[in-house]
Design an enzyme around this catalytic site. Structure first.
Site, mmCIF file in Angstrom:
data_model
loop_
_atom_site.group_PDB
_atom_site.id
_atom_site.type_symbol
_atom_site.label_atom_id
_atom_site.label_comp_id
_atom_site.label_asym_id
_atom_site.label_seq_id
_atom_site.Cartn_x
_atom_site.Cartn_y
_atom_site.Cartn_z
ATOM 1 N N THR A 1 0.728 -0.713 -0.203
ATOM 2 C CA THR A 1 0.437 -0.092 0.170
ATOM 3 C C THR A 1 0.626 1.710 0.197
ATOM 4 O OG1 THR A 1 -1.759 -1.014 1.105
ATOM 5 C CG2 THR A 1 -1.823 1.303 1.238
ATOM 6 N N TYR B 1 -7.975 0.588 -3.912
ATOM 7 C CA TYR B 1 -6.512 1.214 -4.318
ATOM 8 C C TYR B 1 -6.631 -0.159 -4.841
ATOM 9 C CZ TYR B 1 -5.039 -0.665 0.073
ATOM 10 O OH TYR B 1 -4.631 -1.110 0.762
ATOM 11 N N THR C 1 1.350 -4.372 4.388
ATOM 12 C CA THR C 1 1.708 -4.187 5.780
ATOM 13 C C THR C 1 1.602 -6.255 6.176
ATOM 14 O OG1 THR C 1 -0.730 -2.991 6.144
ATOM 15 C CG2 THR C 1 1.303 -1.679 6.465
ATOM 16 N N ASP C 2 0.078 -6.465 5.050
ATOM 17 C CA ASP C 2 -0.478 -7.778 5.132
ATOM 18 C C ASP C 2 0.789 -8.473 6.149
ATOM 19 O OD1 ASP C 2 -3.245 -7.732 2.661
ATOM 20 O OD2 ASP C 2 -2.764 -6.757 4.469
ATOM 21 N N GLU D 1 -1.801 -28.608 28.652
ATOM 22 C CA GLU D 1 -2.833 -29.472 27.895
ATOM 23 C C GLU D 1 -2.850 -30.559 27.297
ATOM 24 O OE1 GLU D 1 -6.323 -26.134 27.948
ATOM 25 O OE2 GLU D 1 -7.186 -27.830 28.946
#
Ligand code: DGL
Length: 354
Positions: free
Chosen positions: A38, A51, A117-118, A311
């Protein structure tokens, strides 16, 4: 005949140009490696929230952040032009190898990687494990496209260049600059789909701030990285397949069996709570482990530590606990670890140390 301009002024002008050139040569040399995202995104029309990431060139990114030429001598290379949801092994290997090649030369003082940024946290952690230099390597993105009314990319880039140019940033491992904050690659996580303040370090906090070109450090990484990493891409043409399987109420073993059938050498569980899963899913993971697939238990929760044998009986089932690494980062470390070994106990040591 044209008169020559007054000589003293010509000499003064030349002296100023020479001094400016010399001053620029004295500045740290930062190389910007662009991959898209971006930060290089462009809207089809003004005000349109939509975009296309990776639309603009590196030169336009640099030109949009005035004043950087006062803090560093900048050169740039376009490694890729993709939205980071399409980040892939080919770009990872090309980026890591080019960065190591540049950092090995005395002329380069630091590197900035512009990135969507993903998946920025995955690429940052990958580089944190395979970069073989203590010089600053800084990843940077933005949450608004470059063409938006008030883009965040230019100031993010300016601050990232400031960190890459700062000798105090040497030895921090790979870092990330976003919204005036400085993060360690290992700790950072994207936590909001659209907010500017999307990146946080949920377990250990940020390293410091990068505020209008000034770097403030108030933390340092303590896990192994870069020059203290035993992990390497030398001679590597492909990374092992590792799949992430997401647990939820009433989950069965289907996705685990599909990963094994697809040839996964490792499986990361994005478990509920403390890295847990339904009995059918745990049974399918145990069957995969018996076939030699390395199973790492992580958590979908987003913060906290997944420890061994709470667990789930990791010792009996031969599983690895991811400790603080979220599923996407556990996958990065497991892929590189599998280049060295498939022994769960040895891989657990790597999760303890990296
Ligand atoms: N397409 C997404 C990416 O490249 C946009 C997110 C961003 O870069 O902020 O990761």
């Amino acid at each position: 005949m044209n008169r020559l301009p007054n000589t003293p002024f010509v000499i003064l002008g030349l002296a100023i140009l020479v001094a400016a050139a010399a001053a620029a040569e004295d500045l740290p040399h930062v190389v910007v490696l662009a991959t898209g995202g971006t930060i290089a995104g462009a809207q089809p029309a003004e005000g349109d929230p939509g975009y296309k990431a990776g639309s603009l060139s590196i030169d336009s990114l640099i030109a949009a952040a005035p004043g950087m030429d006062k803090i560093a001598r900048i050169t740039g290379e376009q490694i890729a032009s993709i939205g980071s949801q399409d980040m892939n092994d080919e770009v990872w290997l090309k980026l890591a190898r080019r960065a190591n090649q540049l950092l090995a030369t005395p002329e380069v003082d630091g590197i900035v990687v512009t990135h969507g940024t993903d998946t920025l946290e995955e690429t940052a952690y990958f580089l944190n494990l395979v970069i073989k230099s203590d010089k600053p390597v800084v990843l940077v993105g933005s949450m608004r496209p470059a063409t938006s009314t008030s883009p965040d990319g230019p100031l993010n880039l300016y601050n990232a260049v400031a960190v890459a140019a700062d000798p105090a940033a040497r030895g921090l491992g790979v870092t990330v600059v976003s919204n005036d904050d400085l993060f360690a690659a290992r700790e950072i996580q994207k936590t909001n789909t659209t907010d500017l303040q999307t990146f946080i370090s949920p377990n250990r906090g940020q390293l410091g701030e990068a505020y209008y070109g000034k770097v403030w450090l108030f933390n340092r990484p303590i896990n192994r990285h870069t020059t203290s990493s035993e992990l390497s891409l030398d001679g590597v043409e492909a990374l092992p397949r590792v799949d992430i399987v997401y647990s939820h109420a009433n989950a069965d073993g289907t996705m685990v069996e599909a990963a094994v059938a697809a040839g996964a050498k490792g499986i990361v569980l994005a478990g509920v709570g403390d890295g847990n899963a339904t009995k059918p899913m745990v049974d399918a993971l145990a069957a995969a482990a018996k076939k030699g697939v390395v199973v790492v238990r992580s958590s979908r929760v987003g913060s906290g530590i997944v420890r061994r044998n709470i667990e789930v009986d990791d010792d009996t089932l031969g599983f690895v606990a991811s400790l603080e690494l979220n599923p996407q980062k556990a996958r990065v470390l497991l892929r590189l670890a599998l280049l060295e070994t498939a022994e769960p106990a040895e891989i657990q040591r790597m999760f303890d140390e990296y």
